[in-house]
Design a protein around this motif. Structure first.
Motif, PDB file in Angstrom:
ATOM      1  N   VAL A   1       0.813  -1.211   0.000  1.00  0.00           N
ATOM      2  CA  VAL A   1       0.000   0.000   0.000  1.00  0.00           C
ATOM      3  C   VAL A   1       0.850   1.266   0.000  1.00  0.00           C
ATOM      4  O   VAL A   1       0.590   2.218  -0.743  1.00  0.00           O
ATOM      5  N   LEU A   2       1.899   1.292   0.825  1.00  0.00           N
ATOM      6  CA  LEU A   2       2.730   2.500   0.921  1.00  0.00           C
ATOM      7  C   LEU A   2       3.499   2.739  -0.375  1.00  0.00           C
ATOM      8  O   LEU A   2       3.630   3.886  -0.833  1.00  0.00           O
ATOM      9  N   ALA A   3       4.015   1.665  -0.983  1.00  0.00           N
ATOM     10  CA  ALA A   3       4.733   1.815  -2.250  1.00  0.00           C
ATOM     11  C   ALA A   3       3.787   2.273  -3.347  1.00  0.00           C
ATOM     12  O   ALA A   3       4.142   3.103  -4.193  1.00  0.00           O
ATOM     13  N   LEU A   4       2.561   1.762  -3.329  1.00  0.00           N
ATOM     14  CA  LEU A   4       1.567   2.155  -4.324  1.00  0.00           C
ATOM     15  C   LEU A   4       1.220   3.639  -4.170  1.00  0.00           C
ATOM     16  O   LEU A   4       1.127   4.376  -5.165  1.00  0.00           O
ATOM     17  N   ALA A   5       1.030   4.087  -2.929  1.00  0.00           N
ATOM     18  CA  ALA A   5       0.728   5.502  -2.682  1.00  0.00           C
ATOM     19  C   ALA A   5       1.879   6.392  -3.136  1.00  0.00           C
ATOM     20  O   ALA A   5       1.665   7.486  -3.673  1.00  0.00           O
ATOM     21  N   ARG A   6       3.094   5.930  -2.947  1.00  0.00           N
ATOM     22  CA  ARG A   6       4.266   6.698  -3.374  1.00  0.00           C
ATOM     23  C   ARG A   6       4.307   6.802  -4.905  1.00  0.00           C
ATOM     24  O   ARG A   6       4.648   7.843  -5.459  1.00  0.00           O
ATOM     25  N   GLN A   7       3.952   5.719  -5.581  1.00  0.00           N
ATOM     26  CA  GLN A   7       3.963   5.697  -7.040  1.00  0.00           C
ATOM     27  C   GLN A   7       2.899   6.628  -7.629  1.00  0.00           C
ATOM     28  O   GLN A   7       3.155   7.355  -8.587  1.00  0.00           O
ATOM     29  N   THR A   8       1.695   6.603  -7.055  1.00  0.00           N
ATOM     30  CA  THR A   8       0.596   7.388  -7.607  1.00  0.00           C
ATOM     31  C   THR A   8       0.540   8.809  -7.062  1.00  0.00           C
ATOM     32  O   THR A   8      -0.156   9.664  -7.611  1.00  0.00           O
ATOM     33  N   GLY A   9       1.248   9.060  -5.951  1.00  0.00           N
ATOM     34  CA  GLY A   9       1.254  10.404  -5.379  1.00  0.00           C
ATOM     35  C   GLY A   9       0.110  10.676  -4.434  1.00  0.00           C
ATOM     36  O   GLY A   9      -0.178  11.834  -4.117  1.00  0.00           O
ATOM     37  N   HIS A  10      -0.562   9.637  -3.948  1.00  0.00           N
ATOM     38  CA  HIS A  10      -1.664   9.826  -3.007  1.00  0.00           C
ATOM     39  C   HIS A  10      -1.125   9.976  -1.592  1.00  0.00           C
ATOM     40  O   HIS A  10      -0.384   9.126  -1.109  1.00  0.00           O
ATOM     41  N   LYS A  11      -1.527  11.047  -0.919  1.00  0.00           N
ATOM     42  CA  LYS A  11      -1.155  11.250   0.472  1.00  0.00           C
ATOM     43  C   LYS A  11      -2.236  10.717   1.413  1.00  0.00           C
ATOM     44  O   LYS A  11      -1.989  10.487   2.581  1.00  0.00           O
ATOM     45  N   ASN A  12      -3.430  10.564   0.880  1.00  0.00           N
ATOM     46  CA  ASN A  12      -4.569  10.082   1.660  1.00  0.00           C
ATOM     47  C   ASN A  12      -4.882   8.656   1.205  1.00  0.00           C
ATOM     48  O   ASN A  12      -5.309   8.430   0.070  1.00  0.00           O
ATOM     49  N   LEU A  13      -4.678   7.686   2.081  1.00  0.00           N
ATOM     50  CA  LEU A  13      -4.897   6.294   1.710  1.00  0.00           C
ATOM     51  C   LEU A  13      -6.369   6.001   1.432  1.00  0.00           C
ATOM     52  O   LEU A  13      -6.687   5.096   0.657  1.00  0.00           O
ATOM     53  N   ALA A  14      -7.265   6.777   2.054  1.00  0.00           N
ATOM     54  CA  ALA A  14      -8.687   6.597   1.771  1.00  0.00           C
ATOM     55  C   ALA A  14      -8.988   6.964   0.324  1.00  0.00           C
ATOM     56  O   ALA A  14      -9.808   6.324  -0.348  1.00  0.00           O
ATOM     57  N   MET A  15      -8.320   7.996  -0.180  1.00  0.00           N
ATOM     58  CA  MET A  15      -8.484   8.381  -1.576  1.00  0.00           C
ATOM     59  C   MET A  15      -7.889   7.313  -2.494  1.00  0.00           C
ATOM     60  O   MET A  15      -8.457   6.971  -3.534  1.00  0.00           O
ATOM     61  N   LEU A  16      -6.759   6.767  -2.108  1.00  0.00           N
ATOM     62  CA  LEU A  16      -6.127   5.710  -2.899  1.00  0.00           C
ATOM     63  C   LEU A  16      -7.041   4.502  -3.017  1.00  0.00           C
ATOM     64  O   LEU A  16      -7.094   3.842  -4.061  1.00  0.00           O
ATOM     65  N   GLN A  17      -7.792   4.227  -1.950  1.00  0.00           N
ATOM     66  CA  GLN A  17      -8.686   3.077  -1.946  1.00  0.00           C
ATOM     67  C   GLN A  17      -9.721   3.163  -3.063  1.00  0.00           C
ATOM     68  O   GLN A  17     -10.178   2.154  -3.597  1.00  0.00           O
ATOM     69  N   ARG A  18     -10.092   4.383  -3.446  1.00  0.00           N
ATOM     70  CA  ARG A  18     -11.075   4.556  -4.518  1.00  0.00           C
ATOM     71  C   ARG A  18     -10.531   4.053  -5.856  1.00  0.00           C
ATOM     72  O   ARG A  18     -11.300   3.736  -6.757  1.00  0.00           O
ATOM     73  N   TYR A  19      -9.217   4.003  -5.972  1.00  0.00           N
ATOM     74  CA  TYR A  19      -8.603   3.593  -7.226  1.00  0.00           C
ATOM     75  C   TYR A  19      -8.364   2.087  -7.284  1.00  0.00           C
ATOM     76  O   TYR A  19      -7.960   1.576  -8.327  1.00  0.00           O
ATOM     77  N   TYR A  20      -8.588   1.400  -6.192  1.00  0.00           N
ATOM     78  CA  TYR A  20      -8.427  -0.054  -6.185  1.00  0.00           C
ATOM     79  C   TYR A  20      -9.780  -0.671  -6.477  1.00  0.00           C
ATOM     80  O   TYR A  20     -10.690  -0.625  -5.658  1.00  0.00           O
ATOM     81  N   ARG A  21      -9.943  -1.242  -7.667  1.00  0.00           N
ATOM     82  CA  ARG A  21     -11.257  -1.676  -8.124  1.00  0.00           C
ATOM     83  C   ARG A  21     -11.238  -3.118  -8.654  1.00  0.00           C
ATOM     84  O   ARG A  21     -11.504  -3.359  -9.840  1.00  0.00           O
TER      85      ARG A  21
END
Length: 354
Positions: free
Chosen positions: A322-342
């Motif tokens: 999760v942390l590496a994925l957030a770093r790659q996409t530039g998401h600082k909010n993991l809740a926002m990142l969750q919207r992209y996991y589909r």
């Protein structure tokens, strides 16, 4: 008599006398101060009594819109707002009922893009922009109330999208563009298709890909400067082999300084043509209700996130934590990142069996 005085801090103060008292109001720019002064001197009327909504748009467009990264899209929306039936009415004469009537009309307006009705998200964006124009006018002392507050018929925020591109659909995108994915793209249509596939394997935004330059690339890492990102935060993007192959094919065209050589104002239109040609546009029923979401370019971000967070067939572990994925996409909010996991329910069922 009112006057404009520049303060030691560089701001501009409008000073006047009313009801036997000295009054003052400070503005960041001289333009704002002049606008306020003009209204004060307009036959002794109050500031809120002599400005139309169309004139308020002019002020907003000049002083606020240029500060936004989305100014091109906002200019288009402001142009449409000038056509509203209350555009030439005074700000003080525009009430919540006028905004509610506007919303009701928009709800039954056909969309030129989809053939269905205007989406709720579009209506929300338009009302938010009307509200922003009023808020700026209030800030300048040119209006007292915001009629967008408290209206009762605003659409609900749309549910989060669930769309990603399947491997089969990626092939359909290539076929629709006439690109085989192995040769150098010949034209802008094929380059846009390549950009989409590149985004699906890096998670980069379209705006970042369009700006991509050789100076940003070191081996298999793209170092995005903060000025090129939506969040104004620099980040490094790793490229898997598949993304690097696509990039090298586009590189072979020799575009400089921007590798993809795409124009921001035409890329979205080209993408929609490819998508529709591939049969991946939105599907509506006989009453204009959305049955299947069309594939948007931005869905490439979710396609990447879902792919990267899914198990690697060779190891069984997620390709990125999760942390590496957030770093790659530039998401600082993991809740926002969750919207992209589909992940689809079918994929989850398979993984449960495994």
């Amino acid at each position: 008599m009112a006057a404009i005085i520049q303060t030691p801090t560089g701001t501009y103060s409008v000073r006047w006398r009313a009801e036997g008292k000295h009054r003052a109001k400070t503005f960041k720019t001289k333009s704002e101060a002049r606008t306020f002064l003009r209204l004060l001197e307009d036959e002794g009327l109050s500031a809120a009594s002599s400005l139309t909504f169309s004139e308020a748009i002019d002020i907003y467009e000049k002083e606020v819109t240029p500060t936004k990264r989305t100014q091109r899209q906002e200019l288009f929306r402001l142009k449409n707002l000038r056509k509203l039936e209350f555009a030439n009415r005074l700000l003080r004469d525009i009430h919540p009922a006028d905004i509610e009537q506007y919303v009701n009309r928009r709800k039954i307006t056909p969309s030129l893009k989809t053939g269905g009705m205007i989406s709720d998200s579009t209506i929300i964006k338009d009302v938010n922009l009307i509200s922003s124009v009023f808020r700026h006018a209030i800030k300048l002392g040119l209006a007292k109330d915001n009629p967008c507050k408290g209206i009762g018929n605003m659409p609900r925020e749309p549910e989060h999208r669930e769309r990603i591109a399947s491997d089969r659909e990626l092939e359909m995108i290539k076929q629709a563009s006439g690109w085989d994915g192995k040769s150098v793209p010949r034209n802008s249509t094929q380059i846009v298709a390549a950009a989409f596939l590149f985004a699906c394997r890096t998670g980069m935004r379209l705006g970042e890909i369009i700006q991509l330059e050789e100076a940003w690339i070191t081996d298999r890492v793209i170092r995005l400067p903060k000025e090129a990102t939506k969040t104004e935060t620099a980040r490094d993007v790793a490229m898997p082999t598949e993304a690097l192959i696509i990039l090298n094919l586009v590189r072979a065209r020799g575009n400089a300084p921007r590798i993809f050589g795409l124009a921001p104002e035409t890329t979205s239109a080209i993408w929609r043509k490819i998508r529709n040609r591939a049969g991946l546009g939105p599907v509506t029923d006989s009453e204009g209700r959305l049955v299947r979401e069309g594939l948007n370019f931005h869905d490439s971000r979710a396609t990447f996130a879902t792919w990267a967070a899914s198990p690697n067939p060779k190891t069984g572990a997620p390709r990125l934590d999760v942390l590496a994925l957030a770093r790659q996409t530039g998401h600082k909010n993991l809740a926002m990142l969750q919207r992209y996991y589909r992940p689809s329910a079918e994929d989850i069922a398979k993984r449960l069996d495994e």
